[in-house]
Design an enzyme around this catalytic site. Structure first.
Site, PDB file in Angstrom:
ATOM      1  N   ASP A 176      -4.892   3.605  -4.922  1.00 14.55           N
ATOM      2  CA  ASP A 176      -5.067   4.124  -3.562  1.00 14.55           C
ATOM      3  C   ASP A 176      -6.169   5.182  -3.523  1.00 14.55           C
ATOM      4  O   ASP A 176      -5.968   6.311  -3.963  1.00 14.55           O
ATOM      5  CB  ASP A 176      -3.750   4.702  -3.053  1.00 14.55           C
ATOM      6  N   MET A 182       3.233  12.509 -16.907  1.00 18.67           N
ATOM      7  CA  MET A 182       4.286  13.490 -17.164  1.00 18.67           C
ATOM      8  C   MET A 182       3.746  14.591 -18.055  1.00 18.67           C
ATOM      9  O   MET A 182       2.996  14.340 -18.993  1.00 18.67           O
ATOM     10  CB  MET A 182       5.482  12.815 -17.843  1.00 18.67           C
ATOM     11  N   TYR A 200       5.710  11.998 -23.878  1.00 16.79           N
ATOM     12  CA  TYR A 200       5.099  12.187 -22.558  1.00 16.79           C
ATOM     13  C   TYR A 200       4.197  11.013 -22.172  1.00 16.79           C
ATOM     14  O   TYR A 200       3.270  11.153 -21.398  1.00 16.79           O
ATOM     15  CB  TYR A 200       4.348  13.523 -22.468  1.00 16.79           C
ATOM     16  N   TYR A 237      10.753  12.819 -13.163  1.00 20.14           N
ATOM     17  CA  TYR A 237      11.973  12.011 -13.072  1.00 20.14           C
ATOM     18  C   TYR A 237      12.354  11.786 -11.609  1.00 20.14           C
ATOM     19  O   TYR A 237      12.697  10.671 -11.210  1.00 20.14           O
ATOM     20  CB  TYR A 237      13.140  12.683 -13.800  1.00 20.14           C
ATOM     21  N   HIS A 248       0.839  -1.202   0.000  1.00 21.28           N
ATOM     22  CA  HIS A 248       0.000   0.000   0.000  1.00 21.28           C
ATOM     23  C   HIS A 248       0.876   1.255   0.000  1.00 21.28           C
ATOM     24  O   HIS A 248       1.753   1.407   0.835  1.00 21.28           O
ATOM     25  CB  HIS A 248      -0.920  -0.020   1.218  1.00 21.28           C
TER      26      HIS A 248
END
Length: 161
Positions: A71, A81, A142, A123, A24
């Site tokens: 989650d 990105m 991307y 990154y 988790h």
């Protein structure tokens, strides 16, 4: 490699191991063929790079999210990105982001936040991730994403508040 019933064939033994090993809150990076995957993976928790030959990012996300709970206890469990300030996302980048958002919806993740992270921040966050999955067939710019693992509830479904 033999196939198993009910599992997407993109889910290799190595990828299944990583998905099961993650706990988790761990973050999984799914990236395109241009991402510095090996360098970034060496800095992750597991140090592992999983390559999915021939797959694009929407296919990889669809396969992964067929098993991986996101989650729901954080404001945003999925990121993509984006270009640094002053640059625009090219049309193919818009296309791959929309396709991954659709893959999230197709795997039962309605209402999940899907937010942008600046390229250089991405990154850095990726280096702190759990592992890297490179969709080698993804050539759109991307095409890089992070998914935060959630919890499987007692009913076998994603645990939600």
């Amino acid at each position: 490699m033999g196939l198993l019933k009910g599992l997407d064939p993109l889910l290799t033994a190595d990828l299944l191991y990583i998905l099961r090993l993650a706990g988790h809150g761990d973050e999984l990076v799914i990236c395109d063929c241009n991402f510095p995957a090996h360098e970034v993976a060496t800095k992750t928790t597991t140090g592992r790079l999983i390559t999915l030959a021939g797959a694009d990012c929407p296919q990889a996300v669809r396969a992964i999210c067929s098993l991986l709970p996101l989650d729901y206890f954080v404001p945003c469990p999925a990121w993509h990105m984006s270009p640094q300030a002053g640059s625009q996302l090219p049309p193919l980048g818009v296309e791959v982001h929309a396709a991954v958002k659709a893959a999230l919806l197709e795997t039962g993740n309605e209402g999940v936040s899907f937010e942008a992270i600046d390229r250089f921040e991405f990154y850095e966050r990726a280096r702190k991730g759990f592992a890297v999955v490179q969709a080698v067939g993804e050539r759109r710019p991307y095409g890089c994403f992070i998914l935060k693992k959630g919890v499987v509830g007692p009913d076998g479904l994603d645990l939600k508040p």
